[in-house]
Write an enzyme that holds these catalytic residues in place. Structure first.
Site, mmCIF file in Angstrom:
data_model
loop_
_atom_site.group_PDB
_atom_site.id
_atom_site.type_symbol
_atom_site.label_atom_id
_atom_site.label_comp_id
_atom_site.label_asym_id
_atom_site.label_seq_id
_atom_site.Cartn_x
_atom_site.Cartn_y
_atom_site.Cartn_z
ATOM 1 N N SER A 35 0.836 -1.194 0.000
ATOM 2 C CA SER A 35 0.000 0.000 0.000
ATOM 3 C C SER A 35 0.875 1.250 0.000
ATOM 4 O O SER A 35 2.036 1.203 0.401
ATOM 5 C CB SER A 35 -0.881 -0.046 1.249
ATOM 6 O OG SER A 35 -1.987 0.799 1.129
ATOM 7 N N GLY A 65 -3.183 -0.409 -3.749
ATOM 8 C CA GLY A 65 -1.822 -0.004 -3.429
ATOM 9 C C GLY A 65 -1.366 1.328 -3.963
ATOM 10 O O GLY A 65 -0.340 1.851 -3.503
ATOM 11 N N GLU A 110 -8.189 -3.337 -7.003
ATOM 12 C CA GLU A 110 -9.061 -3.079 -5.841
ATOM 13 C C GLU A 110 -8.457 -2.008 -4.946
ATOM 14 O O GLU A 110 -7.911 -2.296 -3.893
ATOM 15 C CB GLU A 110 -9.344 -4.375 -5.062
ATOM 16 C CG GLU A 110 -8.103 -5.086 -4.640
ATOM 17 C CD GLU A 110 -8.353 -6.490 -4.163
ATOM 18 O OE1 GLU A 110 -9.382 -7.092 -4.498
ATOM 19 O OE2 GLU A 110 -7.482 -6.995 -3.443
ATOM 20 N N GLY A 142 -8.151 1.229 -2.382
ATOM 21 C CA GLY A 142 -8.837 1.804 -1.234
ATOM 22 C C GLY A 142 -8.385 3.242 -1.029
ATOM 23 O O GLY A 142 -9.115 4.199 -1.263
ATOM 24 N N ARG A 166 -2.252 6.693 12.044
ATOM 25 C CA ARG A 166 -1.169 6.519 11.064
ATOM 26 C C ARG A 166 0.154 7.186 11.475
ATOM 27 O O ARG A 166 1.210 6.584 11.286
ATOM 28 C CB ARG A 166 -1.617 6.982 9.675
ATOM 29 C CG ARG A 166 -2.880 6.249 9.183
ATOM 30 C CD ARG A 166 -3.152 6.449 7.698
ATOM 31 N NE ARG A 166 -2.155 5.794 6.881
ATOM 32 C CZ ARG A 166 -1.157 6.399 6.289
ATOM 33 N NH1 ARG A 166 -1.017 7.705 6.381
ATOM 34 N NH2 ARG A 166 -0.280 5.713 5.605
ATOM 35 N N TYR A 184 2.940 4.398 11.692
ATOM 36 C CA TYR A 184 3.860 4.312 10.543
ATOM 37 C C TYR A 184 4.767 5.528 10.418
ATOM 38 O O TYR A 184 5.478 5.645 9.420
ATOM 39 C CB TYR A 184 3.078 4.205 9.219
ATOM 40 C CG TYR A 184 1.885 3.304 9.244
ATOM 41 C CD1 TYR A 184 2.029 1.936 9.462
ATOM 42 C CD2 TYR A 184 0.610 3.805 9.015
ATOM 43 C CE1 TYR A 184 0.924 1.100 9.477
ATOM 44 C CE2 TYR A 184 -0.499 2.977 9.021
ATOM 45 C CZ TYR A 184 -0.335 1.634 9.258
ATOM 46 O OH TYR A 184 -1.414 0.818 9.274
ATOM 47 N N CYS A 239 -2.986 9.831 26.348
ATOM 48 C CA CYS A 239 -1.958 9.752 27.381
ATOM 49 C C CYS A 239 -0.725 9.020 26.857
ATOM 50 O O CYS A 239 -0.328 7.996 27.414
ATOM 51 C CB CYS A 239 -2.514 9.043 28.599
ATOM 52 S SG CYS A 239 -3.988 9.850 29.196
ATOM 53 N N GLU A 240 -0.171 9.504 25.780
ATOM 54 C CA GLU A 240 1.019 8.892 25.192
ATOM 55 C C GLU A 240 1.837 10.005 24.566
ATOM 56 O O GLU A 240 1.291 10.792 23.783
ATOM 57 C CB GLU A 240 0.650 7.959 24.033
ATOM 58 C CG GLU A 240 -0.301 6.884 24.374
ATOM 59 C CD GLU A 240 0.201 5.506 24.007
ATOM 60 O OE1 GLU A 240 1.339 5.386 23.510
ATOM 61 O OE2 GLU A 240 -0.564 4.570 24.241
ATOM 62 N N TYR A 300 -8.036 5.033 6.079
ATOM 63 C CA TYR A 300 -7.387 4.424 7.234
ATOM 64 C C TYR A 300 -7.316 5.383 8.428
ATOM 65 O O TYR A 300 -6.419 5.298 9.256
ATOM 66 C CB TYR A 300 -5.979 3.897 6.859
ATOM 67 C CG TYR A 300 -6.022 2.922 5.704
ATOM 68 C CD1 TYR A 300 -6.617 1.675 5.852
ATOM 69 C CD2 TYR A 300 -5.509 3.246 4.446
ATOM 70 C CE1 TYR A 300 -6.693 0.775 4.797
ATOM 71 C CE2 TYR A 300 -5.584 2.361 3.381
ATOM 72 C CZ TYR A 300 -6.172 1.132 3.566
ATOM 73 O OH TYR A 300 -6.253 0.247 2.520
HETATM 74 N N1 LLP Z 1 -6.471 -5.301 -1.532
HETATM 75 C C1 LLP Z 1 -5.932 -5.937 -0.487
HETATM 76 C C2 LLP Z 1 -5.874 -7.391 -0.492
HETATM 77 C C3 LLP Z 1 -5.415 -5.211 0.586
HETATM 78 O O1 LLP Z 1 -4.856 -5.853 1.606
HETATM 79 C C4 LLP Z 1 -5.488 -3.801 0.576
HETATM 80 C C5 LLP Z 1 -4.966 -3.014 1.687
HETATM 81 C C6 LLP Z 1 -6.089 -3.177 -0.529
HETATM 82 C C7 LLP Z 1 -6.568 -3.955 -1.574
HETATM 83 C C8 LLP Z 1 -6.234 -1.683 -0.638
HETATM 84 O O2 LLP Z 1 -5.000 -1.093 -0.692
HETATM 85 P P1 LLP Z 1 -4.863 0.490 -0.926
HETATM 86 O O3 LLP Z 1 -5.348 0.799 -2.319
HETATM 87 O O4 LLP Z 1 -5.675 1.145 0.103
HETATM 88 O O5 LLP Z 1 -3.407 0.755 -0.766
HETATM 89 N N2 LLP Z 1 -3.477 0.809 7.359
HETATM 90 C C9 LLP Z 1 -2.447 1.062 6.360
HETATM 91 C C10 LLP Z 1 -2.793 0.477 5.022
HETATM 92 C C11 LLP Z 1 -3.047 -1.009 5.073
HETATM 93 C C12 LLP Z 1 -3.439 -1.567 3.752
HETATM 94 C C13 LLP Z 1 -4.045 -2.916 3.929
HETATM 95 N N3 LLP Z 1 -4.462 -3.544 2.713
HETATM 96 C C14 LLP Z 1 -2.242 2.574 6.259
HETATM 97 O O6 LLP Z 1 -2.906 3.322 6.957
HETATM 98 O O7 LLP Z 1 -1.392 3.032 5.510
#
Ligand code: LLP
Length: 439
Positions: A215, A253, A296, A298, A336, A340, A367-368, A397
């Site tokens: 991602s 990603g 796919e 996000g 985040r 990260y 409290c951190e 996220y």
């Molecule tokens: N497909 C699968 C199988 C995934 O595991 C993910 C994200 C996506 C699609 C969507 O990926 P995107 O387009 O959003 O990069 N919490 C982390 C990101 C974790 C991503 C998990 N999987 C953050 O805040 O950066």
């Protein structure tokens, strides 16, 4: 941008406007007035931006695009995705429940997860979901047993491949390296054997291959390397199993611009590159299959459409060191930075064009000591308690990973469009914090 320069407005979504006095509106709604009316912290989404990004994916990936609900999911988002014609990727029984409860067509839902439970699979199969992306042999055993027991139709499955490539992103966000909990590795024929098992199975239909390498990816190379390896696997499947591969899903990603100095490809540019790399890989490998290329995403749909509004509570200067500007949210609404080391910008939406001549640290109220939202934020030097501060590009996220740490109620979510603010998730109350307690 030089120190003290005003906030770079290009980090805001497409309907953002700034008036002559420096006040910022999104979707025709003044941000400071939204904070006054609806309280803070507040997640604000530009509905036009969300819709435009869904459309850009639909046009750029004729082979299929599913929104990855993990980035930001609620009933209103489910409906928006349905209306914009994307499929929906869910990664748990809970996400599946929200999707179905909000009326998303089951046949357009894809189920992900490296450890899907029997209950999750049962709900998905009996609802008739479109695709299961299988991740392990144990999961295939569970599908075998369920199809036999529940006499549901064998699901269409994609095989999640771990292609063993480096996505050039944060270690926690890289999922396609060899040492990953996700997917079938190409090593020792594990991926190939999974395909053979499904091709021979009476309880699942082989729909194609899937690889999600990570991602917040801003470079082409990782996708290209994954596609190269998938093309080689496709040829092997054609030759040794005697079937063609109909679909390759390259996962999500695509990264986004979080701070002014970041550069990120547009959705259309990203699509053109991966399609070119995929076509070339298929040619070079000498495959007969012409799989449709699907995706796919996000983050690249949700992140740039969302901002978070906070209200400043205290301004504390440690002489010679730093000024802490503390706001009424923090790691519970945006984990985040703490998780990260993610970077954000900040601005004051009542005077966004003012010089940002103070370098401060925007801290949360938890409290951190690690609860810092923006470690080095440029803000106007006259920032005082009561001011509203906005962090842009927080649509992915943030709400999705929100918690009740320190028993903070989770913020409301509002969609803005054409001057109308529509609360789509109400703010939690203190009573909500006791909802599950057994007295
Ligand atoms: N497909 C699968 C199988 C995934 O595991 C993910 C994200 C996506 C699609 C969507 O990926 P995107 O387009 O959003 O990069 N919490 C982390 C990101 C974790 C991503 C998990 N999987 C953050 O805040 O950066």
């Amino acid at each position: 941008m030089s120190a003290g320069a005003p906030f770079d407005l290009s980090l805001l979504s497409r309907t953002a406007r700034v008036d002559d006095t420096g006040r910022v509106s999104i979707g025709g709604c003044d941000l400071t007035a939204l904070a006054d009316d609806l309280g803070t912290p507040l997640y604000v989404y530009d509905e036009d931006e969300l819709r435009a990004r869904c459309r850009e994916y639909r046009v750029s990936f004729p082979g299929g695009a599913a929104y990855a609900g993990k980035a930001f999911l609620c009933a209103a988002m489910v409906r928006l995705v349905a209306e914009e014609g994307l499929d929906l990727d869910v990664a748990s029984g809970g996400e599946l429940h929200v999707a179905l409860a909000a009326g998303f067509p089951a046949e357009r839902v894809h189920l992900h997860g490296n450890n899907k439970s029997t209950d999750e699979l049962r709900r998905a199969l009996t609802a008739g979901i479109g695709q299961v992306i299988v991740d392990s042999g144990d999961e295939l055993d569970r599908i075998d047993a369920l199809v036999a027991k529940e006499s549901c139709d064998p699901p269409d499955v994609l095989v999640r491949i771990n292609p063993g490539v480096d996505a050039h992103t944060h270690e926690y966000l890289a999922t396609g390296v060899v040492d990953s909990k996700f997917g079938f590795p190409l090593l020792d024929d594990l991926a190939f054997d999974a395909v053979v098992r499904i091709a021979d199975s009476a309880t699942a239909r082989f729909g194609g291959l899937h690889a999600h390498i990570g991602s917040q990816i801003l470079r082409r190379e990782g996708f290209a390397a994954a596609l190269e390896r998938l093309a080689a696997l496709i040829v092997r499947i054609e030759r040794e199993v005697g079937i063609e591969v109909d679909e390759v899903n390259i996962g999500g990603g695509l990264g986004v611009r979080y701070v002014a100095s970041d550069e990120a490809p547009t959705i259309a540019q990203h699509a053109a590159l991966v399609r070119e790399d995929f076509g070339a890989a298929i040619e070079r490998a000498g495959a007969d299959s012409r799989p449709r290329l699907s995706t796919e995403p996000g983050r690249s749909i949700a992140a740039p459409a969302g901002v978070t509004l906070y209200r400043v509570g205290t301004v504390k200067t440690i002489p010679g060191l730093r000024t802490y500007v503390s706001v009424d949210g923090g790691m519970s609404d945006n984990a985040r930075p703490a998780l990260y080391g993610a970077q954000y910008e900040a601005f004051v939406p009542s005077r966004a064009t003012a010089p940002r001549d103070a370098l401060v640290t925007i801290a949360g109220k938890h409290c951190e000591q690690g609860d810092l939202l923006v470690r080095d934020a440029e803000l106007p030097g006259d920032i005082v308690p009561g001011d509203v501060v906005c962090t842009p590009v927080t649509g992915a996220y943030g709400y999705a990973m929100a918690s009740n740490y320190n028993k903070l109620p989770r913020p409301a979510v509002v969609f803005v469009r054409d001057g109308v603010a529509r609360v789509v998730v109400r703010r939690e109350t203190f009573d909500d914090l006791l909802r599950s307690d057994v007295f």
